[in-house]
Scaffold this active site. Sequence first.
Site, short mmCIF file in Angstrom:
data_model
loop_
_atom_site.label_atom_id
_atom_site.label_comp_id
_atom_site.label_asym_id
_atom_site.label_seq_id
_atom_site.Cartn_x
_atom_site.Cartn_y
_atom_site.Cartn_z
N ASP A 38 0.78 -1.24 0.00
CA ASP A 38 0.00 0.00 0.00
C ASP A 38 0.81 1.30 0.00
O ASP A 38 0.59 2.16 -0.83
CB ASP A 38 -0.94 0.02 1.21
N GLU A 58 1.72 -9.67 11.35
CA GLU A 58 1.47 -9.28 9.96
C GLU A 58 2.80 -8.97 9.26
O GLU A 58 3.01 -9.36 8.12
CB GLU A 58 0.56 -8.04 9.95
C1 9WN Z 1 -5.86 -2.85 1.83
C2 9WN Z 1 -4.94 -7.88 3.99
C3 9WN Z 1 -4.29 -6.76 3.21
C4 9WN Z 1 -3.12 -7.26 2.34
C5 9WN Z 1 -2.29 -6.12 1.78
C6 9WN Z 1 -1.89 -5.18 2.91
C7 9WN Z 1 -3.14 -4.67 3.65
C8 9WN Z 1 -5.24 -3.42 3.11
C9 9WN Z 1 -5.30 -2.37 4.20
O1 9WN Z 1 -3.86 -5.78 4.16
O2 9WN Z 1 -3.91 -3.89 2.76
O3 9WN Z 1 -6.03 -3.83 0.88
O4 9WN Z 1 -6.39 -1.96 4.55
O5 9WN Z 1 -4.25 -1.96 4.70
O6 9WN Z 1 -1.12 -4.12 2.44
O7 9WN Z 1 -1.15 -6.63 1.12
O8 9WN Z 1 -3.61 -8.04 1.30
O9 9WN Z 1 -3.98 -8.58 4.73
#
Ligand code: 9WN
Length: 425
Positions: free
Chosen positions: A174, A398
Site C-alpha cells: 500500500d 502481519e
Molecule cells: C488494503 C490484507 C491486506 C493485504 C495487503 C496489505 C493490507 C489493506 C489495508 O492488508 O492492505 O487492501 O487496509 O491496509 O497491504 O497486502 O492483502 O492482509
Amino acid sequence: MMHELTEIDVAPLDAEARRILELNDRGGYTVPTDGLYPYQWNWDSAFAGLGFAAVNIDRAWAEIETLFSGQWDNGMVPHILFHRPDPGYFPGPDVWGTEDAVGRGACAVASSGISQPPVAASLAWRIHQANTAAGADRLRALFPKLLAYHRWIMAARAETGAVVITHPWEAGRDNAPDWDEAMAGVDPVGVQPYTRRDTGHVDPRMRPTKEDYDRYIWLVQFGRDRKWDEAAIATESPFRVADPTMTFTTLRSTRDLAAMADLLGEDAGEIRDWVATLEEGAETLWNPALGAYDAKNLRTGNFAGSLSNASFLCWWGGLRGDRAVPALDALLARSPYALPSYDPEGPKFDHLRYWRGPVWGVMNYLAGNGMAEAGLTAQADRVRRDTARLIAENGFAEYFSPIDGTPAGGATFTWTAAVWLAWAS
Ligand code: 9WN
C-alpha cells in the site's frame, strides 16, 4: 545473522499456525486477521489455501473456490470480497459502490473494484501438487476461471507488457515508496469526510499516513464515479504505475497456467503468448541506475528508484541471469532480517511503517522460492531462515522490523501462519 533451524522447536509453532488458520476461518473463506481485516482478501486467501494444503486439502480448495465466487463477468477477481457486513473496516462496500460496475455482470458477491497480485494460479498449482488425486477435478473446474482472470489482466493492465496498478492497494504494498511520485500527482480535493478504522486496531506509526489515506479514498471515489470502467480509468486517472509485484506474480502464474493447460490437455497457445509479452514488459522495469527491477510511473515515464522486496521477485517470475544479484547481496548485507520491503539505507526507510521497511513473510516466500529455483542457494537459505527466526522469536505477526524483528501490524495473521506451514518451518 544466520540461524540454524534445528535450534527452533517447530512442533509448538506448527500447532499455533494450525490454530490461527482455524481461528480465522469464517466457513469457506479465511480473514487475514480478526478485527483489522474482517473480509476475504484476494492474495491472502490464495496463501490461506496454501496453508490449508498442509492440514486439510478439501478446505484448501474451498478457499480458492470461494475467492472465485467473487469473480466478475469480465474475469476480474476483486481484492476484497465483502461476504458479511462489518463496521470494523473502512472502506466498506458502500464506499466502493461496485453494484453497477461495468464488467461486474451477474456476480452476487459484494466486492471492491480493483484486484491484487494474482498468485492464485501459482498457489492453486502447488495445492494440486500437494495431493494430485484429491485435486484433479477441482483443478479442472478452476482452470477456466483462472484463464478468464489472466485474460482480463492482459487486456486491462498490460499495455506496456508490464502489469500496472490503478491504486496502491492493488499492488498489496500500500504505502511503498514505489508510488510516491504518482501519489504526489493525485490532488485529493473533494474527498468525502471519512473515519479510518485501521488506526483503531493498530499503532498509527505502523500504518500509512493521513496524506496517503486521503489519496487512497480519492482514487476509490474516482473509480466509482466511472463505474469502475477500466477504459475510462486507464485514460483519465493520474495514477497508473507498472509494478514489479504485479508483473512478476502474473508472469509466474501465467507459466503455472501453461503447465496446468498441458496437464489438462487444454490449448496453451494464448497462455504462452502472454508469457512472451510479460517477459518483454518485465524488461521495461529494469532500472540500470538501481541495478534492480523497479516500479515505473506510466504518466511520467519515471522510475521510482526504489530497491524493495518486489525488486527480487524476478526469479519467482521465472527470469534467469544474475544481473540483480549484486543489489540483492548488498541489501542482504545491510538488513539484520531479510527481506526488507525497502532499502534500510534508502532515504524513505521507516522500520515499522508497513511497506516502507518491514519484512513480510509472503514476499519472502515468493522471493525465496524464486531464488532457490534460480540456484541462488545461499540467498534463498538466508531468506527462509530469517523468516523462520522472525516467526519463532516474535510470533505470527502481519510484518516485522528488519532491524530488530519487532512484530508489527495485526497479530495471529493467516498468511504468516500459512507461510510457516508451507515453507519456513
Ligand atoms: C488494503 C490484507 C491486506 C493485504 C495487503 C496489505 C493490507 C489493506 C489495508 O492488508 O492492505 O487492501 O487496509 O491496509 O497491504 O497486502 O492483502 O492482509
